[in-house]
Design an enzyme around this catalytic site. Structure first.
Site, PDB file in Angstrom:
ATOM      1  N   LEU A  17      36.116 -17.854 -64.970  1.00 44.26           N
ATOM      2  CA  LEU A  17      34.983 -18.722 -64.609  1.00 44.26           C
ATOM      3  C   LEU A  17      33.615 -18.160 -65.017  1.00 44.26           C
ATOM      4  O   LEU A  17      33.233 -17.067 -64.592  1.00 44.26           O
ATOM      5  CB  LEU A  17      34.989 -18.982 -63.093  1.00 44.26           C
ATOM      6  CG  LEU A  17      33.912 -19.970 -62.603  1.00 44.26           C
ATOM      7  CD1 LEU A  17      34.140 -21.358 -63.139  1.00 44.26           C
ATOM      8  CD2 LEU A  17      33.842 -19.965 -61.089  1.00 44.26           C
ATOM      9  N   ASP A  18      32.889 -18.917 -65.834  1.00 45.12           N
ATOM     10  CA  ASP A  18      31.530 -18.558 -66.274  1.00 45.12           C
ATOM     11  C   ASP A  18      31.473 -17.255 -67.063  1.00 45.12           C
ATOM     12  O   ASP A  18      30.411 -16.634 -67.171  1.00 45.12           O
ATOM     13  CB  ASP A  18      30.560 -18.496 -65.076  1.00 45.12           C
ATOM     14  CG  ASP A  18      30.402 -19.853 -64.410  1.00 45.12           C
ATOM     15  OD1 ASP A  18      30.533 -20.873 -65.102  1.00 45.12           O
ATOM     16  OD2 ASP A  18      30.169 -19.898 -63.191  1.00 45.12           O
ATOM     17  N   CYS A  19      32.639 -16.832 -67.583  1.00 42.95           N
ATOM     18  CA  CYS A  19      32.686 -15.580 -68.338  1.00 42.95           C
ATOM     19  C   CYS A  19      33.023 -15.794 -69.811  1.00 42.95           C
ATOM     20  O   CYS A  19      33.254 -14.825 -70.544  1.00 42.95           O
ATOM     21  CB  CYS A  19      33.692 -14.621 -67.706  1.00 42.95           C
ATOM     22  SG  CYS A  19      33.134 -14.029 -66.100  1.00 42.95           S
TER      23      CYS A  19
ATOM     24  N   GLY B 296      29.377 -18.684 -60.848  1.00 46.43           N
ATOM     25  CA  GLY B 296      29.951 -19.434 -59.730  1.00 46.43           C
ATOM     26  C   GLY B 296      28.991 -20.418 -59.107  1.00 46.43           C
ATOM     27  O   GLY B 296      28.060 -20.892 -59.753  1.00 46.43           O
TER      28      GLY B 296
END
Lengths: 289, 289, 289, 289
Positions: free
Chosen positions: A232-234, A206
């Protein structure tokens, strides 16, 4: 004329031989072959690079070859894809206001470090980096978003998708593009969308990772290139690197040191993707370096 | 006879001069001095190493020197502590079943790499590593815990605390000790308790970090040495390092590669602590290397 | 208004106090101070950053301050130099045909990463990189050399020296400039000439280091930034870094991987020099990071 | 029952298929296969791991299998060697007075990190490390050398060679053994003799590398594991790593930091050798990680 075949299937003894036979049968020469068996997952992965200049059905007839691959794939429950050196990859760069990753990719493409690719378009929600695009003679489209206006955001995303379609883009690079796409967009595009996140994921997912890294008092900072899924960002991680920091490094120092990480990590990931070296399985990447 | 003074106070112009004057006034020679101003936090940190062999009040009279420091400290709202080379540090090692960090510290102490320290006792909740302790002629106490029996756990902790007291321990090293201490224990001891966690914190706090790293598909694994506060794996970080991994590294490979990280990272942290190079502020460490 | 004083002298007790007193006496505030005693060499090194906005003799009167420093310096046999934030550093870039280090420095200066400096001129023995200079609106001078013509080489060197003089250059950066200067030129300029060599010196001094690295079968390649003395690739080392390579890396791969090293290592060295963080002693550098 | 086949031959299309056919023909299952084509050298390298438990001629009859390999090898001008999991590797450790590499290997073998190997003997020209050998219950032989007495040196070397023969040693590890063997000894044994040198070769070959590194003012120090040919420190490099140093690191600090490098680099090289992952060609190593 070089083809690259990527394969993923349940582990099974005859795969390598079947694929080799198929390619030889068509008159293709295997130039290199890398494989990996994930024993825990009972999965097999392979990357085969082959020369098809002397293909018996003619080098233009790759459709016939692909029908052959489809046959073998059915037998082994394979996922596969193939790419050909005759078809240049088309990469769109999405940026906001930070220029270091943008410059880096433009220079590497100019230097010939990213084989067989072109950048038809740079897209941004801000006008700031048009000057950089101009220096490299690449079209720049400014597609603004009205903050806190969901409709504006949706319209901008639709405009982006239209341009990507129009330009025949097959790799989207989020080179410090500070916007989040909708779940639908991600679901359609994540397999060919690479993001650079300025932390060693999964730490500091994040916003504002350098600020949070400073606050936590870490002694290393990092950067992570990953496929941009809707989570998100995964998404599946492609490349990561870190550098050491000390108590003397305030947030701006971390930002500065991080820039060097971000650009080299992103460039690696983009290069590997362009060279068809990455297979995603189960939110992880198999990387044939 | 060497003293090491660590100072932390709100930033203020006269501090350096006042400390220098004080030490000179007592007939101490400053050997080295390192300082750091954290501008954002408006804090000042200093480490002063001084020779007090020729102290005017006599080298044995450090109590008088400390009264002097107290005076200066009051003026500048200083936190401070001082240590003397004449007083050997006494380090307790706590272990469970894994021996790599234990061996590593024992060898480094034997080699003289950890200056001015001794290991009077090794404590464990398991009997397994007594054989290692014996090889280095260090007393080993097996203090078992009955699983899921809170009273047994509390009694064991009390026993440990008793031994630490008895042995005059001033550094507790959790060398892959797989138990968590009570909040009270941590609150009393965290300033001199170093833990090694097998991930790059804040990623993968808690149990089984290598398994979770593998599942997440990271491309680097890490190790973190930190002071063990009551907030699990959230204490001030002293040292961190990472190593690269690939899809070829299954969990046991990560465990193996991680061992080398854990032992070097822990050894660094222990060494810095023993040499009085660390000041904690606001859950971060200032580290005078 | 910030001044930076660099000091080198035989180790002696009163130095720190004398320098501090001098600056305080002039009404300067010490912002930060780093020091290092090389015990083996019996030498003392210090970097003092001070604010002279409120200097008693007026901030414009640094000549008076320098007379004061000269006095103290005489007493302690000090080598010293001082620089002021009001005077921007002027850096000349010398290049041949490779653009990666050139681009890198131009972008970092544009980004404000290199504080307080400007690039008045880019010089080259080839016309190729004028296009890059133009993109950043920096004058480019093409000063060719006729191969194997010593007179042409000498004339070109004289021309360069004239331009450096004319432009008031105080840092010469050899950003992959593939020519060797005369002994006289080096003797006059090495203290402010930084070269990037594409190996971890002292291995592979001289030509074609990547080819020789490949031939030797090394598993790491490196880059070294150093002051360019007349002894080829033997000047004081400022920064070095390495990256891992394997048998899969042919010479072009090493060249590609090396580019990332060269630019970050060179940028670090240039930044440290511009910030007056480097003191040379006995062909080594003391580096106040 | 696992076999590992290492192959090296001029590059040629049919090799992979021929080897696969041969193994299948004998009823062996290929578990994994890695290959590398060195295009510049026109050479092909392969590592094949196979299960021969169900070999048609019986798993005990590997001699027959090897006759088959010999046939294929002749056709392709192959160099090859094969090893079997049923035959434990026997490793001799040679040491002088420094114990860190010795401890490290003993602990790794004890931990099971070095698969399928045993240490029947530790040899030394000094008596100092017998205490370490005793802790791990491994026979230690002290074979002294009279300084400057060539005959004594030759006699000691002969004694060592006798013991190696007697113990059926197939890997000699020079774990900071500070003596140089004769050309004859090296020529007979270099293919199974691994040395650790305390510098990043080819820099600082020979004696006292840390002293010379300090004198040269390098900013990284390194360690190199290599096969010990008769050309001192010039044998094929297996593994290398470096760590950063600064002007604050005097020679003893470099020695201390270097110890951690030396032991991890040596351990990697030994592990790779024991797992038959290394092929030497033209003074370089191909390393199937």
């Amino acid at each position: 004329m070089i083809g690259t075949l990527l394969i993923k299937c349940p582990d099974s003894k005859g795969v390598v031989a079947s694929v080799a036979q198929l390619l030889f049968g068509f008159g293709c020469n295997i130039i290199s072959s890398d494989q990996f068996s994930d024993i825990a997952a009972d999965m097999f992965f392979q990357r085969v690079v082959f020369d098809y200049s002397d293909m018996l059905v003619g080098p233009g007839n790759t459709a016939v070859l692909e029908r052959g691959i489809t046959e073998v794939a059915r037998k082994y429950s394979m996922d596969w894809r193939v790419s050909y050196s005759t078809k240049q990859k088309r990469m769109a760069l999405l940026v906001s206001k930070l220029d270091h990753c943008l410059y880096d990719l433009l220079i590497r493409v100019e230097n010939g470090e990213m084989e067989n690719c072109t950048i038809p378009i740079i897209l941004s929600n801000h006008p700031d980096l048009e000057v950089v695009a101009k220096r490299f003679n690449i079209p720049y489209r400014h597609l603004p978003i009205t903050p806190k206006d969901a409709a504006s955001k949706a319209a901008q995303e639709a405009a982006i998708e239209g341009i990507l379609e129009e330009e025949g883009i097959n790799l989207i690079v989020l080179a410090r593009y500070m916007q989040i796409f909708s779940k639908d967009f991600c679901d359609r595009h994540w397999r060919h969308t690479i993001n650079i996140h300025h932390s060693f994921l999964p730490a500091f997912e994040g916003a504002r990772p350098y600020h949070r890294a400073h606050e936590r008092g870490v002694k290393v900072i990092g950067a992570t290139a990953h496929y941009a899924t809707s989570d998100l960002d995964c998404g599946p991680i492609i490349a990561q690197d870190v550098t050491h920091v000390s108590h003397r490094d305030a947030v701006p120092d971390m930002v500065r040191k991080g820039r060097d990480l971000e650009r080299t990590v992103l460039a690696k990931a983009v290069r590997w993707h362009l060279q068809d070296r990455i297979i995603v399985h189960d939110n992880r990447t198999v990387l044939f370096e």
